[in-house]
Structures are given as structure tokens and as C-alpha cells.
Write a protein that holds these residues in place. Structure first.
Motif, PDB file in Angstrom:
ATOM      1  N   PRO A 295      54.037  34.651 -47.343  1.00 54.77           N
ATOM      2  CA  PRO A 295      53.592  35.601 -46.221  1.00 54.77           C
ATOM      3  C   PRO A 295      53.096  34.916 -44.956  1.00 54.77           C
ATOM      4  CG  PRO A 295      51.767  35.197 -47.701  1.00 54.77           C
ATOM      5  CD  PRO A 295      52.927  34.326 -48.329  1.00 54.77           C
ATOM      6  N   PHE A 296      53.569  33.569 -44.920  1.00 54.00           N
ATOM      7  CA  PHE A 296      53.454  32.930 -43.535  1.00 54.00           C
ATOM      8  C   PHE A 296      54.266  32.822 -42.774  1.00 54.00           C
ATOM      9  CE2 PHE A 296      50.630  31.445 -47.051  1.00 54.00           C
ATOM     10  CZ  PHE A 296      49.039  31.683 -46.397  1.00 54.00           C
ATOM     11  N   SER A 297      54.025  32.474 -41.405  1.00 47.41           N
ATOM     12  CA  SER A 297      55.050  32.199 -40.538  1.00 47.41           C
ATOM     13  C   SER A 297      54.410  30.911 -39.688  1.00 47.41           C
ATOM     14  CB  SER A 297      55.399  33.201 -39.573  1.00 47.41           C
ATOM     15  OG  SER A 297      55.970  34.168 -40.189  1.00 47.41           O
ATOM     16  N   ILE A 298      55.187  30.157 -38.990  1.00 50.34           N
ATOM     17  CA  ILE A 298      54.916  28.816 -38.094  1.00 50.34           C
ATOM     18  C   ILE A 298      55.946  28.759 -37.148  1.00 50.34           C
ATOM     19  CG2 ILE A 298      54.464  26.574 -37.918  1.00 50.34           C
ATOM     20  CD1 ILE A 298      53.947  26.231 -40.793  1.00 50.34           C
ATOM     21  N   GLY A 299      55.252  28.709 -35.792  1.00 46.70           N
ATOM     22  CA  GLY A 299      56.032  28.825 -34.618  1.00 46.70           C
ATOM     23  C   GLY A 299      55.638  27.503 -33.677  1.00 46.70           C
ATOM     24  N   LEU A 300      56.647  27.076 -33.090  1.00 44.87           N
ATOM     25  CA  LEU A 300      56.473  26.088 -32.026  1.00 44.87           C
ATOM     26  C   LEU A 300      57.186  26.577 -30.664  1.00 44.87           C
ATOM     27  CD1 LEU A 300      57.208  22.952 -34.120  1.00 44.87           C
ATOM     28  CD2 LEU A 300      54.865  23.576 -33.295  1.00 44.87           C
ATOM     29  N   SER A 301      56.721  26.351 -29.449  1.00 36.25           N
ATOM     30  CA  SER A 301      57.301  26.309 -28.304  1.00 36.25           C
ATOM     31  C   SER A 301      56.883  25.549 -27.346  1.00 36.25           C
ATOM     32  CB  SER A 301      56.915  27.978 -27.843  1.00 36.25           C
ATOM     33  OG  SER A 301      55.661  28.092 -27.503  1.00 36.25           O
ATOM     34  N   TYR A 302      57.643  25.222 -26.186  1.00 39.22           N
ATOM     35  CA  TYR A 302      57.070  24.285 -25.244  1.00 39.22           C
ATOM     36  C   TYR A 302      57.599  24.707 -23.970  1.00 39.22           C
ATOM     37  CZ  TYR A 302      56.194  19.882 -22.766  1.00 39.22           C
ATOM     38  OH  TYR A 302      55.857  19.076 -21.820  1.00 39.22           O
ATOM     39  N   ASP A 303      56.674  24.823 -22.798  1.00 34.90           N
ATOM     40  CA  ASP A 303      57.002  25.165 -21.546  1.00 34.90           C
ATOM     41  C   ASP A 303      57.668  24.225 -20.740  1.00 34.90           C
ATOM     42  OD1 ASP A 303      55.496  27.403 -22.472  1.00 34.90           O
ATOM     43  OD2 ASP A 303      54.381  27.500 -20.449  1.00 34.90           O
ATOM     44  N   VAL A 304      58.926  24.422 -20.268  1.00 31.99           N
ATOM     45  CA  VAL A 304      59.522  23.300 -19.432  1.00 31.99           C
ATOM     46  C   VAL A 304      59.462  24.012 -17.989  1.00 31.99           C
ATOM     47  CG1 VAL A 304      61.919  22.146 -18.941  1.00 31.99           C
ATOM     48  CG2 VAL A 304      61.308  22.784 -21.275  1.00 31.99           C
ATOM     49  N   ASN A 305      58.609  23.116 -16.915  1.00 32.41           N
ATOM     50  CA  ASN A 305      58.240  23.705 -15.766  1.00 32.41           C
ATOM     51  C   ASN A 305      59.626  23.748 -15.103  1.00 32.41           C
ATOM     52  OD1 ASN A 305      56.892  23.101 -12.910  1.00 32.41           O
ATOM     53  ND2 ASN A 305      55.673  24.447 -14.133  1.00 32.41           N
ATOM     54  N   VAL A 306      59.769  24.745 -14.524  1.00 27.52           N
ATOM     55  CA  VAL A 306      61.019  24.883 -13.345  1.00 27.52           C
ATOM     56  C   VAL A 306      60.468  25.490 -12.015  1.00 27.52           C
ATOM     57  CG1 VAL A 306      62.534  25.376 -15.212  1.00 27.52           C
ATOM     58  CG2 VAL A 306      61.306  27.423 -14.072  1.00 27.52           C
ATOM     59  N   SER A 307      59.285  25.416 -11.953  1.00 28.41           N
ATOM     60  CA  SER A 307      58.452  26.232 -10.643  1.00 28.41           C
ATOM     61  C   SER A 307      58.448  24.957  -9.518  1.00 28.41           C
ATOM     62  CB  SER A 307      57.215  26.629 -10.733  1.00 28.41           C
ATOM     63  OG  SER A 307      56.333  25.660 -11.042  1.00 28.41           O
ATOM     64  N   GLN A 308      57.991  25.229  -8.456  1.00 34.57           N
ATOM     65  CA  GLN A 308      57.667  24.406  -7.409  1.00 34.57           C
ATOM     66  C   GLN A 308      56.608  22.969  -7.677  1.00 34.57           C
ATOM     67  OE1 GLN A 308      56.678  26.578  -3.805  1.00 34.57           O
ATOM     68  NE2 GLN A 308      58.756  27.234  -3.603  1.00 34.57           N
ATOM     69  N   LEU A 309      55.990  23.346  -8.682  1.00 35.78           N
ATOM     70  CA  LEU A 309      55.166  22.440  -9.168  1.00 35.78           C
ATOM     71  C   LEU A 309      55.696  21.351 -10.155  1.00 35.78           C
ATOM     72  CD1 LEU A 309      51.916  24.544 -10.002  1.00 35.78           C
ATOM     73  CD2 LEU A 309      52.066  22.701  -8.329  1.00 35.78           C
ATOM     74  N   ARG A 310      57.278  21.415 -10.444  1.00 31.76           N
ATOM     75  CA  ARG A 310      57.717  20.566 -11.253  1.00 31.76           C
ATOM     76  C   ARG A 310      57.670  18.931 -11.105  1.00 31.76           C
ATOM     77  NH1 ARG A 310      61.885  23.440  -8.922  1.00 31.76           N
ATOM     78  NH2 ARG A 310      63.165  22.322  -7.382  1.00 31.76           N
TER      79      ARG A 310
END
Length: 344
Positions: A295-310
Motif C-alpha cells: 500500500p506504499f508509494s515513493i516519489g522523487l522529483s527535481y526542479d530544473v530552474n529555467v527562469s531568469q534566476l538560472r
């Protein structure tokens, strides 16, 4: 060392201002779909099961500066009402966030309640209305703050008063949110599912200031959410999710999709693998992966910055980890035995 420290503080401040968008914009998660009560309290209970618990941890920009660490935990308990097809869900939302060198810390403890009214006797179709409200505390480590008052002749003297007029390094307030959503099955055998809804957060406009200024009331926030699960075949499906929020002069739109494949028996798979990506418009591209091992779930994500702050962020954004549990209870009125119930 002083210049390096000053540079880090300036970068932290610049990134923080951009991330917040305004002084009173809420904390957000890239795996927003794993924190449903922060989206809309009427999304509590819209899952296939009797109980759900979800944890999301976010670490943003800490690879090069002491920026943000955030954690969300929610738990929900769903049960039928009477002999009909209506349901009620009781939930609880906890949030912890620490930001910057001065350790600005936010803690939220918010109970929630959601009523699901059945609109059809032939298939799962529900109108849900939810409320969430509770206690919020904010605090800051004043010993880590430096001001102009503490510099004499270009030299820093920590023994000098910082010159700030607020008396306490922490304050608390009550906060509340309301929302409504529609949830239904459709298509062949009603195996496809969709939901959409709207929520209004900070309905009491609490004061959000260490100076306790009435002019610093927290801006209300509208959140419009939607999601759909589309079966490709018995073995695979798409999960599409999106949110649009507006708070004061700040707006945020995030959306995307994950393709899921069931390994083993489609009715009782050994595990399900989800792969996909989301886009926070004008900010970040977010690849994501999730594995269900019931009954478990594991998730991973990563933000790749694409704004003017990159350039300042060097393209690095936020890492997120989510862990969730969804299960059925051993009881006669479990939703496991219900053909008609709120689900997603």
C-alpha cells in the motif's frame, strides 16, 4: 570569507524574493499532487481507500546556499454516512518550513473536514465541500540577524542592539480555508476518473508580521485544481494534474502528466511505475518518478530552474521526496466493498 558569506546571503535573499513572488505568498511543492489538502480541503478523501497518509520533503537551493527546507504531512480517514452513498472525510494537515540564514520557521497544524454528496445512484459522481482551519506559528532566530546598527567603523559588533522594534521572535495566528470539488468516473465501465475544484485560503486574512501590523494581513489565495486518470489499456494509464493559484499580485501555474505501467496482474499489480514531468510556468521544469508497491508509494522529483534566476541558481532548484500510504480498513462498511465512492 566575509565576502563569500555576504555573497551567499545576497543570493539567498534574491532567490527567496523570486520564489515568494510577494512577501505573503504561500509555500509550494512541485509534487503538489501529494499534498491535496494544501491545494483544496475538499480534495480530502478523494482516493481509492479508507485511509491515506502522505509525506513530502523539499530541499531547495541548499546545494549552494542555506535557503529552504519544507515538509508537509497529511492524513485522512474516510467513512460512509448512513445507508446511502454519501461519505465524510476527517483529515489533518501539518506543515514545516525553514528558510534562510535567520531560520525563518513556519509551523502549521490544520485539521480538516470534508463532506462528499453523491449525485448519482448509477456511478461514482460526487460534489465535495471541505473546510480546513487551525494554528500557525512563525519564528525567527534573532541571534543570526545582522543590521546596520551593529556595524561601527566598518566592523561588526554583535554586542550592539540590532535596532529592530519587534518584541518577540515568534508569533501565532489562526488560519482557515474552504473549498469545493467535483469528482466522477467516466468512459467504459467508468474506469477513467476526473476531478476539478476551487479553494479559497486565508479567508480570515490573519496578520502576517513580526511587527503585528494590521497592514500586513495575509493575502487570500485562490487555487483552481484539476486532474484526470485516463486508461490506455488494462495495463497502463495517464495521470494528468494541474493547479493555478493567485495570491495578491502573484500567480503560479503548474501542470503535467505521468505515464503509469502496471507490472503483474492488472487488478492486483506487483508494482506500478510512473514516469513523467511537470512545468511550473516561467520557473522550473520538473521531471518526476513514482513507484507504487501497495500500500506504499515513493516519489522523487527535481526542479530544473529555467527562469531568469538560472544564472544565480546555476540551474539547480528543489529536490523533493514523497512517501504515501493508502489502505483499506477491516470493517464492514469499508469503501473496498462500495461500487460508488469518491475515488481517484
Amino acid at each position: 570569507m566575509v565576502l563569500r558569506k555576504t555573497y551567499k546571503i545576497l543570493v539567498t535573499l534574491m532567490l527567496a524574493l523570486a520564489w515568494l513572488g510577494s512577501p505573503a505568498q504561500d509555500i509550494h511543492f512541485s509534487q503538489f499532487y501529494e499534498a491535496p489538502l494544501l491545494r483544496n480541503p475538499s480534495l480530502a478523501g478523494i482516493f481509492t481507500g479508507d485511509i491515506r497518509a502522505q509525506l513530502v520533503y523539499r530541499d531547495q537551493w541548499n546545494s549552494f546556499t542555506n535557503a529552504f527546507r519544507s515538509g508537509s504531512f497529511n492524513a485522512e480517514y474516510k467513512l460512509p454516512v448512513g445507508l446511502g452513498d454519501d461519505f465524510i472525510t476527517a483529515g489533518f494537515q501539518m506543515l514545516f518550513d525553514r528558510a534562510g540564514t535567520a531560520a525563518l520557521t513556519t509551523t502549521q497544524l490544520l485539521p480538516a473536514i470534508n463532506y462528499h454528496k453523491s449525485l448519482s445512484s448509477e456511478r461514482s459522481m460526487y460534489l465535495s465541500v471541505g473546510f480546513m482551519g487551525g494554528w500557525v506559528q512563525k519564528r525567527i532566530d534573532r541571534s543570526k540577524i545582522t543590521t546596520d546598527n551593529q556595524f561601527v567603523g566598518g566592523a561588526f559588533n554583535p554586542a550592539l542592539n540590532d535596532g529592530e522594534s519587534f518584541a518577540n521572535a515568534n508569533y501565532s495566528y489562526l488560519d482557515g480555508s474552504v473549498g469545493a470539488s467535483f469528482n466522477t468516473g467516466f468512459g467504459k465501465d467508468n474506469k477513467n476518473v476526473l476531478f476539478f475544484g476551487a479553494a479559497y485560503h486565508h479567508l480570515n486574512r490573519p496578520t502576517n508580521s513580526f511587527y503585528r501590523s494590521e497592514a500586513a494581513a495575509l493575502n487570500p489565495k485562490w487555487v483552481f485544481s484539476g486532474g484526470v486518470k485516463l486508461n490506455v489499456n488494462d495495463q497502463a494509464f495517464f495521470n494528468i494534474q494541474a493547479d493555478h493559484s493567485q495570491q495578491g499580485g502573484a500567480t503560479e501555474t503548474i501542470g503535467g502528466a505521468m505515464y503509469a505501467y502496471k507490472f503483474g496482474d492488472p487488478e492486483d499489480p506487483d508494482y506500478v511505475l510512473h514516469l513523467g514531468a511537470f512545468l511550473r510556468f516561467k520557473d522550473a521544469l520538473i521531471p518526476a518518478i513514482k513507484i507504487d508497491y501497495q500500500p506504499f508509494s515513493i516519489g522523487l522529483s527535481y526542479d530544473v530552474n529555467v527562469s531568469q534566476l538560472r544564472t544565480a541558481s546555476q540551474g539547480r532548484g528543489g529536490f523533493e521526496l514523497s512517501v504515501s500510504y493508502i489502505g483499506f480498513l477491516n470493517r464492514d462498511n469499508s469503501s473496498k466493498y462500495r461500487i460508488i465512492c469518491p475515488r481517484f
